[in-house]
Design a protein around this motif. Structure first.
Motif, PDB file in Angstrom:
ATOM      1  N   LYS A   1       9.719 -96.134  59.859  1.00  0.00           N
ATOM      2  CA  LYS A   1      10.650 -96.464  58.777  1.00  0.00           C
ATOM      3  C   LYS A   1      11.258 -95.214  58.162  1.00  0.00           C
ATOM      4  O   LYS A   1      12.482 -95.098  58.048  1.00  0.00           O
ATOM      5  CB  LYS A   1       9.917 -97.269  57.698  1.00  0.00           C
TER       6      LYS A   1
ATOM      7  N   GLN B   1      13.837 -97.423  60.742  1.00  0.00           N
ATOM      8  CA  GLN B   1      13.703 -98.816  61.191  1.00  0.00           C
ATOM      9  C   GLN B   1      12.933 -99.653  60.169  1.00  0.00           C
ATOM     10  O   GLN B   1      11.733 -99.492  59.997  1.00  0.00           O
ATOM     11  CB  GLN B   1      13.009 -98.862  62.552  1.00  0.00           C
ATOM     12  N   ASN B   2      13.631-100.558  59.509  1.00  0.00           N
ATOM     13  CA  ASN B   2      12.986-101.471  58.569  1.00  0.00           C
ATOM     14  C   ASN B   2      12.546-102.759  59.254  1.00  0.00           C
ATOM     15  O   ASN B   2      11.787-103.544  58.696  1.00  0.00           O
ATOM     16  CB  ASN B   2      13.937-101.804  57.420  1.00  0.00           C
TER      17      ASN B   2
ATOM     18  N   MET C   1       8.360-103.540  55.465  1.00  0.00           N
ATOM     19  CA  MET C   1       9.027-103.660  56.754  1.00  0.00           C
ATOM     20  C   MET C   1       8.906-105.077  57.311  1.00  0.00           C
ATOM     21  O   MET C   1       7.953-105.792  57.012  1.00  0.00           O
ATOM     22  CB  MET C   1       8.417-102.659  57.750  1.00  0.00           C
TER      23      MET C   1
END
Length: 213
Positions: free
Chosen positions: A135, A140-141, A164
Motif C-alpha cells: 500500500k 495498492q489499496n 486495504m
C-alpha cells in the motif's frame, strides 16, 4: 511448600490464558477473512496487482520447497488468466546469497510472466511488511494476495486493519505431516498480529514510491 503450590497454580493459570489467547486470535482472523479467500480461480476478482508472499526456494537438503513451488504456480496462473495485470514479489533479502524476491521473479519468468510485469519488494521481511508496503510503497489499496490459505488469512486480516481491500487466492497446500512445524508457527504468528496492532508496529523500512502503471 506454600510457595511451590502458589507457583504451580500461577503456571496453570498462565498456560490456560495463553491457550485461550491463541484460540481467540486464530478464531478472530479466520472468521473475519473466510469470505475473502478462494482456491477457485473463477471466483477471484480482477485486480491491477497481485502480492506474492515470499518463502525460501529450497529446503535445507537442497530440494525445492513445495510452498515456494505452489505459490509460483498460483501467481502465474492468476496472471495468465488475466485476473491480475502485475505481480509484486515481496520477500526477504537480508542475508547475502539469500534472495527470495529474485528467486520468485525468475521462477515467474520461467512460467511465462513478462519481466516488466513483475515488481520487486526486497524489504518484505515479515508478512506485515509485505502487506503494508504494498500500500505505502507500491500504492495498492486493493489487490490479490497469493500464498497458502493459512498464510493468506493472516495477510488479509493485516490488510483489512490497514484500510486495504484484499482478496486471497490460495495456493496448493502441502501435506499436514510436512507442514506441521509451519502450521504450529502460524498459530503463534497470529497472536503476534494483535501484539503488533496494539503497539502500532510498522514495516522495518520505508522507501521511495514505486509506480505500477
Amino acid at each position: 511448600m506454600k510457595v511451590l503450590k502458589k507457583l504451580f497454580y500461577t503456571s496453570i493459570i498462565f498456560i490456560i490464558i495463553s491457550i485461550l489467547a491463541i484460540l481467540w486470535c486464530n478464531y478472530t482472523i479466520e472468521s473475519n477473512t473466510e469470505t475473502f479467500l478462494t482456491s477457485s480461480i473463477s471466483k477471484v476478482p480482477a485486480e491491477k496487482a497481485g502480492l506474492l508472499l515470499g518463502t525460501s526456494k529450497n529446503l535445507a537438503n537442497g530440494t525445492i520447497n513445495p510452498y515456494f513451488k505452489y505459490r509460483i504456480e498460483a501467481a502465474a496462473e492468476l496472471f495468465l488468466a488475466g485476473k491480475i495485470q502485475n505481480i509484486i514479489v515481496s520477500g526477504d533479502n537480508s542475508v547475502k546469497h539469500y534472495n527470495e524476491t529474485e528467486d520468485m521473479k525468475f521462477a515467474l519468468i520461467e512460467k511465462g510472466v513478462p519481466e516488466n510485469k513483475i515488481f520487486e519488494d526486497f524489504a518484505g521481511f515479515r508478512t506485515l511488511d509485505s502487506v503494508v508496503r504494498a500500500k505505502e510503497i507500491f500504492g495498492q489499496n486493493s489487490l490479490i494476495i497469493i500464498s497458502q490459505k493459512f498464510h493468506n488469512e493472516r495477510a488479509i486480516y493485516l490488510a483489512q486493519k490497514n484500510g486495504m481491500n484484499a482478496f486471497g487466492y490460495n495456493a496448493k497446500d502441502v501435506n499436514s505431516q510436512f507442514g506441521f512445524t509451519t502450521n504450529v508457527r502460524e498459530k503463534l504468528a497470529r497472536v503476534k498480529v494483535f501484539v503488533d496492532l496494539i503497539f502500532g508496529v510498522e514495516p522495518k523500512f520505508g522507501g521511495e514510491k514505486i509506480i505500477i502503471p
